[in-house]
Enzyme design. Structure first.
Site, PDB file in Angstrom:
ATOM      1  NE  ARG A 173      -1.058  -5.120  -0.925  1.00 52.51           N
ATOM      2  CZ  ARG A 173      -1.736  -3.991  -0.697  1.00 52.51           C
ATOM      3  NH1 ARG A 173      -2.627  -3.577  -1.562  1.00 52.51           N
ATOM      4  NH2 ARG A 173      -1.536  -3.291   0.394  1.00 52.51           N
ATOM      5  N   GLY A 216       0.838  -1.210   0.000  1.00 45.13           N
ATOM      6  CA  GLY A 216       0.000   0.000   0.000  1.00 45.13           C
ATOM      7  C   GLY A 216       0.867   1.252   0.000  1.00 45.13           C
ATOM      8  CG  ASP A 272       1.084  -3.033  10.195  1.00 41.67           C
ATOM      9  OD1 ASP A 272       1.891  -2.305   9.577  1.00 41.67           O
ATOM     10  OD2 ASP A 272       0.339  -3.842   9.616  1.00 41.67           O
ATOM     11  CG  ASP A 311       5.551  -6.767   8.829  1.00 36.93           C
ATOM     12  OD1 ASP A 311       6.548  -6.067   9.045  1.00 36.93           O
ATOM     13  OD2 ASP A 311       4.806  -7.226   9.712  1.00 36.93           O
ATOM     14  CG  ASP A 347      -2.131  -0.374   8.129  1.00 35.02           C
ATOM     15  OD1 ASP A 347      -2.986   0.521   8.101  1.00 35.02           O
ATOM     16  OD2 ASP A 347      -2.188  -1.383   7.405  1.00 35.02           O
ATOM     17  NE  ARG A 402      -7.960  -5.446   4.062  1.00 36.98           N
ATOM     18  CZ  ARG A 402      -7.607  -5.416   2.782  1.00 36.98           C
ATOM     19  NH1 ARG A 402      -6.793  -6.319   2.288  1.00 36.98           N
ATOM     20  NH2 ARG A 402      -8.068  -4.483   1.986  1.00 36.98           N
ATOM     21  CB  THR A 457       2.726   0.573   6.226  1.00 42.03           C
ATOM     22  OG1 THR A 457       1.352   0.328   6.568  1.00 42.03           O
ATOM     23  CG2 THR A 457       3.585   0.247   7.433  1.00 42.03           C
TER      24      THR A 457
HETATM   25  P1  ADP Z   1       3.109  -4.496   2.694  1.00 40.81           P
HETATM   26  O1  ADP Z   1       4.505  -4.423   2.224  1.00 40.81           O
HETATM   27  O2  ADP Z   1       2.470  -3.151   2.822  1.00 40.81           O
HETATM   28  O3  ADP Z   1       2.965  -5.345   3.944  1.00 40.81           O
HETATM   29  P2  ADP Z   1       2.010  -6.676   1.112  1.00 40.81           P
HETATM   30  O4  ADP Z   1       1.878  -7.606   2.265  1.00 40.81           O
HETATM   31  O5  ADP Z   1       0.894  -6.615   0.141  1.00 40.81           O
HETATM   32  O6  ADP Z   1       2.244  -5.169   1.559  1.00 40.81           O
HETATM   33  O7  ADP Z   1       3.346  -7.065   0.346  1.00 40.81           O
HETATM   34  C1  ADP Z   1       3.767  -6.335  -0.781  1.00 40.81           C
HETATM   35  C2  ADP Z   1       4.420  -7.268  -1.779  1.00 40.81           C
HETATM   36  O8  ADP Z   1       5.582  -7.865  -1.200  1.00 40.81           O
HETATM   37  C3  ADP Z   1       3.583  -8.454  -2.219  1.00 40.81           C
HETATM   38  O9  ADP Z   1       2.668  -8.131  -3.222  1.00 40.81           O
HETATM   39  C4  ADP Z   1       4.652  -9.381  -2.755  1.00 40.81           C
HETATM   40  O10 ADP Z   1       5.080  -9.002  -4.030  1.00 40.81           O
HETATM   41  C5  ADP Z   1       5.789  -9.144  -1.775  1.00 40.81           C
HETATM   42  N1  ADP Z   1       5.737 -10.181  -0.737  1.00 40.81           N
HETATM   43  C6  ADP Z   1       4.858 -10.321   0.263  1.00 40.81           C
HETATM   44  N2  ADP Z   1       5.088 -11.450   0.972  1.00 40.81           N
HETATM   45  C7  ADP Z   1       6.147 -12.058   0.398  1.00 40.81           C
HETATM   46  C8  ADP Z   1       6.874 -13.276   0.656  1.00 40.81           C
HETATM   47  N3  ADP Z   1       6.560 -14.081   1.661  1.00 40.81           N
HETATM   48  N4  ADP Z   1       7.915 -13.536  -0.151  1.00 40.81           N
HETATM   49  C9  ADP Z   1       8.255 -12.721  -1.174  1.00 40.81           C
HETATM   50  N5  ADP Z   1       7.608 -11.586  -1.463  1.00 40.81           N
HETATM   51  C10 ADP Z   1       6.568 -11.238  -0.698  1.00 40.81           C
HETATM   52  O1  F6P Z   2      -1.891   0.668   3.497  1.00 40.50           O
HETATM   53  C1  F6P Z   2      -2.387  -0.111   4.534  1.00 40.50           C
HETATM   54  C2  F6P Z   2      -3.811  -0.485   4.247  1.00 40.50           C
HETATM   55  O2  F6P Z   2      -4.490   0.693   4.049  1.00 40.50           O
HETATM   56  C3  F6P Z   2      -4.518  -1.306   5.299  1.00 40.50           C
HETATM   57  O3  F6P Z   2      -5.051  -0.595   6.352  1.00 40.50           O
HETATM   58  C4  F6P Z   2      -5.549  -2.029   4.514  1.00 40.50           C
HETATM   59  O4  F6P Z   2      -5.794  -3.260   5.073  1.00 40.50           O
HETATM   60  C5  F6P Z   2      -4.947  -2.181   3.150  1.00 40.50           C
HETATM   61  O5  F6P Z   2      -3.897  -1.231   3.060  1.00 40.50           O
HETATM   62  C6  F6P Z   2      -5.918  -2.014   2.054  1.00 40.50           C
HETATM   63  O6  F6P Z   2      -5.263  -1.723   0.855  1.00 40.50           O
HETATM   64  P1  F6P Z   2      -5.695  -2.264  -0.577  1.00 40.50           P
HETATM   65  O7  F6P Z   2      -7.170  -2.146  -0.652  1.00 40.50           O
HETATM   66  O8  F6P Z   2      -4.949  -1.384  -1.505  1.00 40.50           O
HETATM   67  O9  F6P Z   2      -5.272  -3.691  -0.624  1.00 40.50           O
END
Ligand code: ADP
Ligand code: F6P
Length: 324
Positions: free
Chosen positions: A76, A15, A133, A107, A131, A175, A129
């Site tokens: 993503r 995000g 978190d 994360d 969040d 979320r 982020t």
């Molecule tokens: P955030 O970084 O905000 O937590 P996401 O959890 O959606 O957001 O992760 C962002 C991107 O990081 C994912 O779309 C994916 O490309 C990559 N990613 C997430 N988890 C993994 C994983 N276990 N191994 C490799 N890449 C990952």
């Molecule tokens: O950027 C963090 C966040 O806004 C969370 O609070 C929420 O769960 C998520 O992203 C929603 O993002 P999207 O709808 O783009 O997956």
């Protein structure tokens, strides 16, 4: 011996968050001043796999520090969660002469960075982020802008809600994490603050408190609901039916993620971006930049991902005490 770093990449992933541009700007300018070339990778890991890679100079990040969103775009990417995707990503880095990547995200993005580091591409994460978190850091880029945006919106809803003597359920983002809800709940003087980490789904308690508050002359009732709890609209219908008090749900949604970053977000992003550029240029890998006890520090990604973050009990108890 640390690997020699001639060229780094920078990407934003997951995000978007206000302040990401300030972080990109700092990475670009600090790395170039350290004598290292910088390439921008568009749309996160998806853009890496699609080879959407551009050269970046200091001037390419001018007039960006004040802008929300991310100039590199974000995405993503499920393919990158697979080992084949990660190996392909590392191969593309080698093809473009990219020795290391600074990853700005949450994360999930750190897990991608951890995987790339195992594939021999140096990586450094920056917490981006709204969040808040990420366990290893007391600050994540975007949080301050998001809570101020949400707080101002909630003040506005409160004006109309009080005028009509209504109950308002206002859903904020988060979320899996209740930090936006907690901070806005306290700052907006909400009567109920529902966090995914804490809420026991005891709706009757909320209903009783609305009825009780009405008896004592209170003309409004604000419930801040974190996105992770959900069902704000159906909750409003049930509460109205049970209390006889007109109840409306407002879902603030994506407006909380956009907008010009606050001074705090620009400052943290700038220092964290410069710090990340410095340590990646020194040949460090598999680390994340964090802010802890007033200091900018870095942690091993494996260690950072193993840490758990919980809502502070004292803050939570005060939020409940002040709301009634
Ligand atoms: P955030 O970084 O905000 O937590 P996401 O959890 O959606 O957001 O992760 C962002 C991107 O990081 C994912 O779309 C994916 O490309 C990559 N990613 C997430 N988890 C993994 C994983 N276990 N191994 C490799 N890449 C990952
Ligand atoms: O950027 C963090 C966040 O806004 C969370 O609070 C929420 O769960 C998520 O992203 C929603 O993002 P999207 O709808 O783009 O997956």
């Amino acid at each position: 011996m640390a690997k020699e770093i001639k060229t780094i990449g920078v990407l934003t992933s997951g995000g978007d968050a206000p302040g990401m541009n300030a972080a990109i700007r700092a990475v670009v300018r600090k790395a170039i001043s350290n004598g290292v070339n910088v390439k921008g990778i568009k749309k996160g890991y998806q853009g890496l796999l699609n080879e959407e890679i551009i050269d970046m100079q200091k001037k390419d990040v001018s007039d960006t520090i004040q802008r929300g969103g991310t100039i590199l775009g974000t995405a993503r990417c499920m393919e990158f969660v697979t080992e084949e995707g990660q190996a392909k990503g590392a191969e593309i880095c080698r093809k473009h002469g990219i020795d290391g990547i600074v990853v700005i995200g949450g994360d999930g993005s750190y897990r991608g960075a951890q995987a790339l580091s195992k594939q021999g591409i140096n990586t450094i994460g920056i917490p981006g982020t709204i969040d808040l978190d990420i366990a290893c850091t007391d600050y994540t880029i975007g949080f301050d802008t998001a809570i101020n945006t949400a707080m101002q919106a909630i003040d506005r809803v409160r004006d109309t809600s009080s005028s009509h003597e209504r109950c308002s359920i206002i859903e904020v983002m988060g979320r899996n994490a209740g930090y936006i809800a907690l901070w806005c709940g306290v700052a907006n003087g909400a009567e109920d603050i529902l966090l995914p980490e804490k809420y026991d789904y005891n709706e009757q308690e909320i209903i009783n408190s609305i009825i009780n508050n009405r008896k004592h002359g209170k003309t409004h009732h604000i419930i801040i609901n974190a996105e992770g709890i959900g069902h704000s609209t159906s909750m409003a219908r049930r509460i109205e039916a049970a209390t006889g008090v007109e109840t409306r749900a407002t879902i603030l949604g994506y407006m909380q993620r956009g907008g010009n970053p606050t001074c705090k977000d620009r400052f943290y992003a700038s220092i964290m971006g410069a710090y990340a550029a410095d340590i990646i240029c020194q040949g460090k890998t598999n680390r994340v930049v964090a802010h802890q006890a007033g200091q900018f520090v870095d942690y091993d990604i494996d260690e950072a991902l193993a840490m758990k973050k919980e809502i502070d009990e004292y803050e939570y108890s005060v939020s409940r005490l002040l709301s009634r």
